[in-house]
Write a protein that holds these residues in place. Sequence first.
Motif, short mmCIF file in Angstrom:
data_model
loop_
_atom_site.label_atom_id
_atom_site.label_comp_id
_atom_site.label_asym_id
_atom_site.label_seq_id
_atom_site.Cartn_x
_atom_site.Cartn_y
_atom_site.Cartn_z
N THR A 30 0.80 -1.22 0.00
CA THR A 30 0.00 0.00 0.00
C THR A 30 0.83 1.26 0.00
O THR A 30 0.54 2.22 -0.70
CB THR A 30 -0.93 0.00 1.22
N GLN A 101 -6.85 3.52 2.01
CA GLN A 101 -8.07 3.32 1.22
C GLN A 101 -7.85 3.69 -0.25
O GLN A 101 -8.32 2.99 -1.15
CB GLN A 101 -9.21 4.15 1.79
N THR A 102 -7.13 4.77 -0.48
CA THR A 102 -6.86 5.19 -1.86
C THR A 102 -6.03 4.15 -2.59
O THR A 102 -6.34 3.77 -3.73
CB THR A 102 -6.12 6.54 -1.86
N GLN A 104 -5.73 1.00 -1.77
CA GLN A 104 -6.52 -0.22 -1.90
C GLN A 104 -7.47 -0.12 -3.08
O GLN A 104 -7.66 -1.08 -3.81
CB GLN A 104 -7.32 -0.49 -0.61
#
Length: 180
Positions: A30, A101-102, A104
């Motif tokens: 990530t 989150q971005t 992912q």
Amino acid sequence: MTTTTSDTKHALPPVDHLRFHRTHAHLAPTFGNDKFALRAEAFARFFGTPTFLGAQTLIVVVWICLNLLGVAHFDLYPFILLNLAFSLQAAYAAPLILLAQTRQAARDKAQSEADALHRESLAVANSERQAQAAQNTAQLLELLEQNTRLTEMTKALTERIESLTSEMHQHLVRKDPPNA
């Protein structure tokens, strides 16, 4: 994987089941591949675990008990220092979680594209197999028709041979025996 026939040996190359995902391998970690990135990712993943929530709850309970019961008075009732600690934690946690989150989402998109390529590859291979099966079916039908014609011709020839044999037999039997 090696297959062997009676005439030759053929070595089949191993199938790489992840071949469509290799182009997106750079998106796997990530936060990147360096030491800091790996620790940041581990920290971001740790935020949502029951262990983190339990440990944070235990720290808050101990903090409040120490200050209310008079054991230590480093943060009195409005607990301004505790509030500052939570604000500091939130200041670092929120960007890490948003970044996770971005990234992912980027990994999910790359995974989806790789899966689409794989499905397309399977569809093309399936179409080729269906075309080959149709061609094989047409060849089998043609061979069956040829076999039927040959069988009919063989039957007609057999009947003709039997007819000629019968005629010859009748012709030879009718002849008078030679006079000696």
